[in-house]
Scaffold this active site. Structure first.
Site, PDB file in Angstrom:
ATOM      1  N   GLU A 191     -10.117  -1.249  -3.565  1.00  0.00           N
ATOM      2  CA  GLU A 191     -10.260  -0.446  -2.540  1.00  0.00           C
ATOM      3  C   GLU A 191     -11.355   0.864  -3.244  1.00  0.00           C
ATOM      4  O   GLU A 191     -10.888   1.398  -4.270  1.00  0.00           O
ATOM      5  CB  GLU A 191      -9.088   0.329  -2.222  1.00  0.00           C
ATOM      6  N   ARG A 192     -12.347   1.240  -2.498  1.00  0.00           N
ATOM      7  CA  ARG A 192     -13.218   2.454  -2.747  1.00  0.00           C
ATOM      8  C   ARG A 192     -12.134   3.680  -2.607  1.00  0.00           C
ATOM      9  O   ARG A 192     -11.428   3.662  -1.847  1.00  0.00           O
ATOM     10  CB  ARG A 192     -14.259   2.620  -1.653  1.00  0.00           C
ATOM     11  N   CYS A 222      -7.341   4.480   7.306  1.00  0.00           N
ATOM     12  CA  CYS A 222      -6.501   3.709   6.541  1.00  0.00           C
ATOM     13  C   CYS A 222      -5.408   3.094   7.425  1.00  0.00           C
ATOM     14  O   CYS A 222      -4.557   3.606   8.055  1.00  0.00           O
ATOM     15  CB  CYS A 222      -5.756   4.535   5.472  1.00  0.00           C
ATOM     16  N   CYS A 245      -4.411  -3.713   1.948  1.00  0.00           N
ATOM     17  CA  CYS A 245      -5.314  -2.736   2.597  1.00  0.00           C
ATOM     18  C   CYS A 245      -5.179  -3.340   3.953  1.00  0.00           C
ATOM     19  O   CYS A 245      -5.690  -4.166   4.105  1.00  0.00           O
ATOM     20  CB  CYS A 245      -6.500  -2.918   1.735  1.00  0.00           C
ATOM     21  N   THR A 258      -7.061  -1.958   6.563  1.00  0.00           N
ATOM     22  CA  THR A 258      -8.568  -2.208   7.673  1.00  0.00           C
ATOM     23  C   THR A 258      -9.296  -3.409   6.788  1.00  0.00           C
ATOM     24  O   THR A 258      -9.931  -4.087   7.316  1.00  0.00           O
ATOM     25  CB  THR A 258      -9.277  -1.002   7.235  1.00  0.00           C
ATOM     26  N   ASN A 307      -7.828   9.841  -0.116  1.00  0.00           N
ATOM     27  CA  ASN A 307      -7.773   8.867  -0.974  1.00  0.00           C
ATOM     28  C   ASN A 307      -6.909   9.327  -2.374  1.00  0.00           C
ATOM     29  O   ASN A 307      -6.868  10.512  -2.476  1.00  0.00           O
ATOM     30  CB  ASN A 307      -9.175   8.312  -1.268  1.00  0.00           C
ATOM     31  N   ASN A 318      -2.789   0.645   6.890  1.00  0.00           N
ATOM     32  CA  ASN A 318      -1.399   1.077   6.444  1.00  0.00           C
ATOM     33  C   ASN A 318      -0.970   2.248   6.262  1.00  0.00           C
ATOM     34  O   ASN A 318       0.290   2.414   6.634  1.00  0.00           O
ATOM     35  CB  ASN A 318      -1.321   0.165   5.103  1.00  0.00           C
ATOM     36  N   ASN A 350       0.744  -1.212   0.051  1.00  0.00           N
ATOM     37  CA  ASN A 350      -0.087   0.074   0.120  1.00  0.00           C
ATOM     38  C   ASN A 350       0.851   1.342   0.153  1.00  0.00           C
ATOM     39  O   ASN A 350       1.753   1.332   0.731  1.00  0.00           O
ATOM     40  CB  ASN A 350      -0.787  -0.032   1.331  1.00  0.00           C
TER      41      ASN A 350
END
Length: 264
Positions: free
Chosen positions: A195-196, A73, A205, A207, A64, A75, A13
């Site tokens: 990922e959104r 987030c 990711c 979470t 984002n 990471n 990430n």
């Protein structure tokens, strides 16, 4: 405007991290998106402004890749802590404490380029969500996550299948991250995530990794409360928790890849 930045990786990430303790930078979402765009910008899954806090060691202001403010987030939080360590911020107590959104998190540096982040308890467990051909589960671990189990993770078209679930407005009016899991041992699983906000598959990711471990334990698919999660980058994140799932941590690598200056 010249901005010094550090490019960081949390198990794949990747993030643009900026020291904004002087409050010099107030970036628009267009500027953030341009910086995060690969090939024409720096390229990253997200951008972090590390800022001062009146109640904690620092604030993580996370955006984002689409340029808009994001939810928690995992990471990114671990990278923010390692970045704070690198620039000389020391925790006022036993652990680092930092603000992210409306919440405060704790974390500690556990080794060279290794950070353990303590997560908040999950919420909104849901099962039996039929998204097209997919039977999904759902949990919020600071960000919303849909989960589906597969037996052919390496062959899966995550971009197409994840995108379809992410945009299922009937089930997820505000959108969701989408995780596909394959159980590999009683204490291990592999994960791939759409990922959104990035609108693509990412190499890891945080979470989502936590959501995967907690959901798999809740459903009896893993039996250990310490779960090894192999992410798309090939690296491994560790998720530890108690049976009540009110004490949870995410641990793994956080690295500074390079430093540079960008002109906006």
């Amino acid at each position: 405007m010249h901005i010094d930045f550090t490019k960081m990786s949390g198990a794949g990430n990747d993030f643009i991290v900026i020291d904004n303790r002087q409050g010099l930078f107030n970036l628009t979402h267009e500027q953030v998106r341009a910086m995060c765009t690969r090939r024409t910008g720096i390229g990253a899954d997200g951008l972090i402004l590390l800022e001062t806090s009146e109640t904690a060691d620092f604030r993580m202001n996370y955006h984002n890749a689409d340029g808009f403010p994001g939810t928690m987030c995992g990471n990114g939080g671990r990278c923010a802590v390692w970045f704070a360590h690198l620039i000389g911020i020391r925790p006022t107590g036993k652990h680092y404490r930092f603000e992210a959104g409306p919440s405060t998190y704790e974390a500690e540096v556990t080794g060279e380029e290794s950070v353990r982040l303590h997560m908040l308890p999950p919420s909104d467990f849901r099962d039996g969500l039929q998204a097209g051909a997919w039977n999904c589960h759902f949990v919020d671990t600071g960000s919303p996550h849909a989960i589906a189990y597969v037996n052919n993770l390496d062959q899966l078209d995550v971009l197409t299948e994840g995108g379809n679930i992410r945009h299922n407005k009937e089930l997820f009016p505000d959108g969701t991250n989408v995780n596909f899991l394959e159980i590999t041992a009683p204490d291990a699983l592999s994960i791939r995530t759409f990922e959104r906000g990035v609108e693509d598959e990412t190499l890891a990711c945080g979470t989502g990794t936590v959501a995967a471990a907690l959901m798999s334990f809740r459903l009896g698919k893993v039996t250990s409360s310490l779960v090894r999660v192999k992410v798309k980058s090939g690296e491994t994140l560790m998720v530890g928790f108690n049976e009540m799932m009110d004490e949870i941590y995410l641990e793994g690598p956080a690295r500074a890849v390079y430093r540079g200056t960008i002109t906006l």
